[in-house]
Design a protein around this motif. Sequence first.
Motif, short mmCIF file in Angstrom:
data_model
loop_
_atom_site.label_atom_id
_atom_site.label_comp_id
_atom_site.label_asym_id
_atom_site.label_seq_id
_atom_site.Cartn_x
_atom_site.Cartn_y
_atom_site.Cartn_z
N THR A 198 30.88 -1.62 -43.54
CA THR A 198 31.17 -0.21 -43.30
C THR A 198 30.65 0.18 -41.93
O THR A 198 29.46 0.01 -41.62
N PRO A 222 21.78 4.72 -38.76
CA PRO A 222 20.90 4.05 -39.72
C PRO A 222 21.68 3.42 -40.87
O PRO A 222 22.49 4.08 -41.52
N GLY A 223 21.46 2.15 -41.07
CA GLY A 223 22.13 1.43 -42.14
C GLY A 223 23.50 0.88 -41.78
O GLY A 223 24.07 0.08 -42.53
N HIS A 224 24.04 1.30 -40.64
CA HIS A 224 25.38 0.86 -40.24
C HIS A 224 25.38 0.56 -38.73
O HIS A 224 25.81 1.39 -37.93
N PRO A 225 24.91 -0.62 -38.33
CA PRO A 225 24.89 -0.95 -36.91
C PRO A 225 26.29 -1.13 -36.34
O PRO A 225 27.28 -1.25 -37.08
N LYS A 253 26.14 3.20 -33.59
CA LYS A 253 24.97 2.69 -34.31
C LYS A 253 24.30 3.85 -35.03
O LYS A 253 23.80 4.78 -34.42
N GLN A 279 27.94 -6.00 -37.06
CA GLN A 279 27.44 -6.31 -38.40
C GLN A 279 27.76 -7.75 -38.77
O GLN A 279 28.83 -8.27 -38.44
N GLU A 302 34.76 6.83 -41.58
CA GLU A 302 34.12 5.56 -41.91
C GLU A 302 35.17 4.47 -41.98
O GLU A 302 36.24 4.66 -42.59
#
Length: 806
Positions: free
Chosen positions: A685, A628-631, A626, A634, A757
């Motif tokens: 992502t 920021p912006g990518h938990p 987890k 999703q 990623e």
Amino acid sequence: MSPQSSHGGYEGYQASRPSFYIGQHDSCRTDGLNDDQYNRVLDFGFSFATAPITTKHFHDRVVALQKSYLADTAARDLTSDERANPSLPGPTIPTLTDEDTTLFPGPNITTVVAYCSPWLDLYSADPLVANLSRQALNLEVSYASFCGVRSIVIPGPRADVDPKRVAEYGRAIKEALRQAAQIGVVVHLPMYREPGLEETGDTLSGPDAYPSTSASGSEEIDIYSSWDTWHTIRTMCDYDPRLFVAVRVPKRLPEMQLQTRWFAEPMHFLTFSAPIFQQNRAGFPSLSRNHQALVNMYMRLKNAPWILLADVGPSGDELASVSDLSSPSSPSTGGDAFPSLAEAHSGAAIYQSDKKRKPTHNAHLSYIKHLEREQEPYSVTETSTLANFQDWLQSPLQPLADNLESATYEVFEGDPVKYDQYEKAIAAAIADWKRLNRPSSAIPRPGAAAVPAGSPTIPELVVAVAGAGRGPLVTRVIRASKATGVPIQLWALEKNQNAYVYLLRMNKQVWGNKVHLIKTDMREWAGPVAEGHEATNTLTKVDILVTELLGSFGDNELSPECLDGIQKHIARPHGISIPLSYTAHLSPISYPKVYAELSGRAPSNENAFETPYVVHLYAIDLVSQKVPGHPRFQQAWEFVHPVRLPFVEDWTAKHGLKKVQTGGGGAMNLATGLNEHNVRHCHLTFVCRPRGVMHGLAGYFESVLYQPAANKDGSVPEPIEISTRPDQIDRKSKDMISWFPIFFPLKKPLYLPQDSEIEVSMWRQTDDTRVWYEWLVEVFVWAGPNSRVKVAASELHSSFKVACLM
């Protein structure tokens, strides 16, 4: 019936919580155990013990062969080119003799765990040492397999720094699997290379081949190197289902990410050595809280690892004394295995037997057994039935194409949490309808007096349960009606003719014939006929439509398509659909055990890796983090109901209720495109910080059953929800067991470099006759501030051949 009541006493106590299987390993043991010695180990309380396959005699023979070969080569005064000649014959170890082993077939052989010689060095940089080690390993494995042992432990590489040497080790393990064609092969590795806890015994490479890492205190430790080695070995062995790992637990546990990484692997043993234990206040050995938590986590597995206590059991001297006491010349027994009548009468034989067999106290074993007694009882979600479903692959249901059996319905109905949430949502919807004075779709019966405006008499509410099954939601609707004091007219629809028979019986015996039962596919229902207007066949609308059509991914059992066909009967604008909406969620996972199973299925099933499976995900590792912006979890997409579909309604008005004809009608999969509004696509992502491996995608869902209306003060109550997301289920629907997650496998595992990623693309596709999924995974690493490089990618997977039929 609970396990306690069915078994009673200690057996029932054990059945209600995890049981430990504890063994003893002596790293200094060079000879096997005879029957008396083995029984002595069992008398201490151990369940099994390891035994070396060969003796020191075999070791000395191999060392002598190595030395003689080197001496002979030196005596021949070969040039460097001659020594490097690949055709130069090397030494061959002769077959084993009875002096090379003390392991023989016997009554205890199936409970003995064979342990290969720790002096073998398959990882050696010296080709001669590696070759001799490989030969010796094959001899040991083949002989142990002949004796009848069920598993063989092979010491892992002493280091991880050289990929070439790890590959050589992996190839030797693959060869050993061929030698032991029917038994399990276990590679013994550390959880990570912890300084100070390295293996100290010499190998064929010599005492200085592997210096202690603790000597260089400033050197950074790569805690994932040992797992990397294991991943290379099992990949080379094609995820062989007979290949397992044994992990040496370190004194200082690593980050949880690495602990869960090993949790997902096919682990046979958790090994605890004496230095891992610490003294408690009473001076007895114990484990830290973190170690206890690790044991507790691993022991909840359906196939929990066995615990191996290393170098803390009966000493060699104790076992040697047993051998002396049991010898034929021992004065204690007079050479007879049984006492004479006089000895038995005097009790002398009992004394001698106690002297020979009564074990001393083993504090480490006692502590592990204490941990076993302190295990938390199995929870509601850990019943024996659910435990049996751990990591067991099931093909998703096709409720539209198939009629379910009663036992399947019964499993669904065994979850009170889901139906409690549904009842709560239904009651809240009815209460809001009453409080906000929304109109009713019920048509006054002929001759009935009109209800004056402002009258306290509450008009009836029209409710329909579509896909009623055996009727659990019908019961909950009736209960919600009574709880809110609002009368209802209730319709229940079910296409399964066998379930319909059950509903007829329920209506007579439980519901007082107050439910209108309709045997039909909900998509072909003409709508409710108003009570009292049956003669004129006057249709009305539905105020609240209740369904439980959700699958493991929310939409995978075609809830959107089913609701499209019935939502035209929902009254506008006040009509309510329960559920109101649902969302699908994804997370990349490592799942080596299930990948190995699918690899075994693939030769006979071409769709093995193209099928989304319903599975009780348990031995998994969530590979993303987890950030920021990518938990870690999703959302893929969402469906909301009711939704107006004017073009479908226009088509129905023009052509009637007959099924839509498809094929060649348009550009979208050569279909008419009437289901194209239910197509979805997502691109997600995820970020993976430590390196790892990905075997597929875990799919979950969340659903808002009902959103209560705003209060008089303007505040909005919390929605009534259900969720299968691991990070949300306890908050939204704790202990709900109705749905297992879904698993989308990959044909080939994807290796994830550090700080990579993961890009996931998924499509929900349709051709108006069926629905299927397609998924693709790509892996990228950053090569610069504004540049990414693709380092791995899966092929495009498609479940078209196993699509869910509409």
